[in-house]
Design an enzyme around this catalytic site. Structure first.
Site, PDB file in Angstrom:
ATOM      1  CG  ASP A 187      -1.895   1.131   1.191  1.00 42.63           C
ATOM      2  OD1 ASP A 187      -1.514   2.254   0.788  1.00 42.63           O
ATOM      3  OD2 ASP A 187      -3.058   0.905   1.527  1.00 42.63           O
ATOM      4  CG  HIS A 188       1.389   4.181  -3.207  1.00 46.49           C
ATOM      5  ND1 HIS A 188       0.184   3.761  -3.704  1.00 46.49           N
ATOM      6  CD2 HIS A 188       1.361   5.526  -3.263  1.00 46.49           C
ATOM      7  CE1 HIS A 188      -0.536   4.818  -4.041  1.00 46.49           C
ATOM      8  NE2 HIS A 188       0.160   5.898  -3.798  1.00 46.49           N
ATOM      9  CG  HIS A 250      -4.547   4.083  -0.661  1.00 44.13           C
ATOM     10  ND1 HIS A 250      -3.518   3.185  -0.729  1.00 44.13           N
ATOM     11  CD2 HIS A 250      -4.976   4.253  -1.934  1.00 44.13           C
ATOM     12  CE1 HIS A 250      -3.323   2.833  -1.997  1.00 44.13           C
ATOM     13  NE2 HIS A 250      -4.195   3.464  -2.743  1.00 44.13           N
TER      14      HIS A 250
END
Ligand SMILES: NC(=O)c1ccc[n+]([C@@H]2O[C@H](COP(=O)([O-])OP(=O)(O)OC[C@H]3O[C@@H](n4cnc5c(N)ncnc54)[C@H](OP(=O)(O)O)[C@@H]3O)[C@@H](O)[C@H]2O)c1
Length: 489
Positions: A187-188, A250
């Site tokens: 999950d960047h 996110h």
């Protein structure tokens, strides 16, 4: 533009053969190769690594290397270094469904491992469409790609399923090949410096930490706003929507960083324990609550009629009921947060790109020496270098004793890019900034309850103009509680 050097003093060289499924694609070229290059510049990747790019198109090694170098040109102009880096790149044409190709991949990986002395370490990176994740993993097993004597790590991009049932099915098929401790779900946002710093900030500011609970917090707001529409991703978006695309992963993970109990230490095990407990305490909504606690929207043209409405975008159904905006009021039942609303929102075609967390304290914080009704805002994007505001003022200028970290703003300026930071963690075998299956189960369960209700109700779309803050109902959601959005155009 040149890449900033970052803080590399402690970097030690790592060895691995990376197999990038989807090696010809957008993610690989825009994010992964520049990130690997920065690790190369820093000496963390040096002599003992190789990258196999694999996809269907029949590229040669030479052509692949040219595309890799092109992907770096926005970041550096040191041709010699980029060419030397590219010599570690190899291409294997491959269709994910073809068993023969996995044998070729295995042989190439073994050959490159010998050539570069890569320690039998493998990083399998799924930069491909999610529908292929299971097939690739199964072939990795059936064709015996996993090595003995080194590590085998699977890196997987979002989306991880589209509801709890499909995520469970995917997880079952992956876990037959890779146990949870070999899986790195990206999950960047968890790679972003500001998010990573939240734990440190909490650890180093006892008064702030003491104030982070329902006794002192009026509400917490998480906004992931974008000014763009779906651009050329209409086809993907039609299968997703803002709730699945942004909230399940996110936004929930950002909430996790700020709201989890203080872990005993910053190890992956300790952090995931408190995060898993937090998500397990999500108050899953009943169908009638979805109507009052969640708002969905879809963008229309702008007030001049210049922008395309969502329904007019390419690859979008002209009667689409997919939401491009979501706002919600989330609650947890744990002792720390029971009674505190977490307002979340994410939308396309908002007035500006802005990712932020706003913590609104109540007047009781004065007992801790904090000015009553103080708001602390962590700005994640688009601020270059990131910033923290206290009541709208840069926290260094606000000079409040309860929040003193970091003292030097250049600390953030030297921050690593998210993918670079996450790849370092993968090479180090550190799971702290990745999502675990237990967390995903709880967040999917929560999201499914909203989605199931939405699926049986016809929305009145489009319901907000491009360039605005979204549907009015998103403001009412907070006004009802006597609150308002901190970020308001
Ligand atoms: N792009 C982003 O910024 C981004 C951000 C977050 C997550 N993701 C996720 O990352 C993944 C990749 O996204 P992307 O944007 O890079 O997609 P993309 O540009 O469409 O790349 C897809 C890759 O898969 C390969 N491919 C397609 N069918 C194949 C097959 N049957 N066998 C072998 N290879 C095949 C394609 O190459 P060939 O056509 O040559 O086969 C290409 O290299 C997706 O899961 C996406 O959700 C992407």
């Amino acid at each position: 533009m040149t890449l900033s050097k970052g803080v590399w003093k402690m970097a030690t060289e790592k060895s691995a053969v990376f197999i990038i499924f989807g090696g010809s694609g957008d993610l690989a070229h825009r994010k992964l190769y520049p990130a690997l290059y920065r690790l190369y510049q820093a000496g963390m990747l040096k002599d003992h690594f190789a990258v196999i790019g694999t996809a269907r198109r029949p590229w040669s090694d030479e052509y692949f290397r040219e595309t890799v170098i092109t992907s770096l040109e926005d970041f550096d102009d040191d041709k010699e270094k980029m060419t030397a880096f590219a010599q570690h790149f190899f291409y294997q044409s491959h269709n994910v469904n073809d068993s023969e190709h996995y044998i070729a991949l295995k042989e190439l990986a073994a050959k490159l491992d010998d050539k570069f002395d890569a320690g039998h370490n493998r990083v399998y990176y799924m930069a491909i469409a999610p529908r292929f994740f299971g097939t690739v993993a199964e072939h990795i097993k059936s064709e015996g790609l996993k090595t003995d004597g080194g590590y085998n790590r699977l890196v997987i991009e979002k989306p991880f399923g589209r509801d709890l049932a499909s995520a469970t099915e995917l997880n079952d098929s992956l876990s037959r090949v890779f146990p949870e401790d070999e899986v790195y779900r990206i999950d960047h946002y968890l790679g972003k410096k500001m998010i990573q710093e939240i734990s440190n900030i909490r650890m180093k500011n006892p008064t702030f930490e003491e104030a982070l609970n329902s006794k002192y917090v009026s509400n917490i707001q998480v906004t992931l706003g974008e000014s763009l529409g779906v651009e050329d991703r209409g086809g993907y978006y039609e299968t997703s929507g803002a709730l699945r695309d942004m909230v399940q992963n996110h936004i929930m993970q950002i909430i996790g960083s700020i709201a989890m109990d203080k872990p005993e230490e910053l190890s992956a095990e300790a952090v995931h324990k408190v995060k898993t407990d937090l998500f397990a305490s999500l108050k899953v909504l009943q169908p009638e609550e979805v109507k009052t606690e969640f708002v969905r929207g879809q963008y229309d043209t702008d007030n001049l009629g210049d922008q395309k409405a969502y329904r007019d975008e390419d690859n979008v159904d002209e009667n689409s009921n997919i939401e491009t905006y979501v706002a919600g009021r989330i609650e947890f039942s744990d002792d720390r947060w029971n009674g505190t609303p977490f307002y979340v929102r994410s939308g396309k075609r908002m007035p500006a790109k802005s990712s932020r967390i706003d913590i609104v304290f109540n007047d009781k914080v004065k007992d801790l020496g904090i000015k009553p009704n103080t708001t602390v805002s962590f700005l994640i994007e688009p601020e270059d270098g990131h910033s923290i505001l206290i009541n709208g003022i840069d926290y260094l200028e606000a000079n409040q004793d309860f929040l003193k970290f970091p003292e030097d703003k250049t600390y953030f300026d030297n921050a690593r890019e998210a993918y670079e930071s996450l790849i370092i963690d993968i090479l180090a075998g550190d799971h702290v900034h990745f999502t675990l299956w237990d967390e995903l189960q709880s967040t999917w369960k929560y999201i499914d309850a909203v989605r199931e209700q939405w699926d049986v109700e016809e929305p009145d779309f489009p319901n907000y103009l491009s360039g605005t803050m979204g549907p009015e109902a998103a403001d009412t959601l907070l006004e009802r509680d006597g609150n308002s959005w901190v970020w308001d155009d």
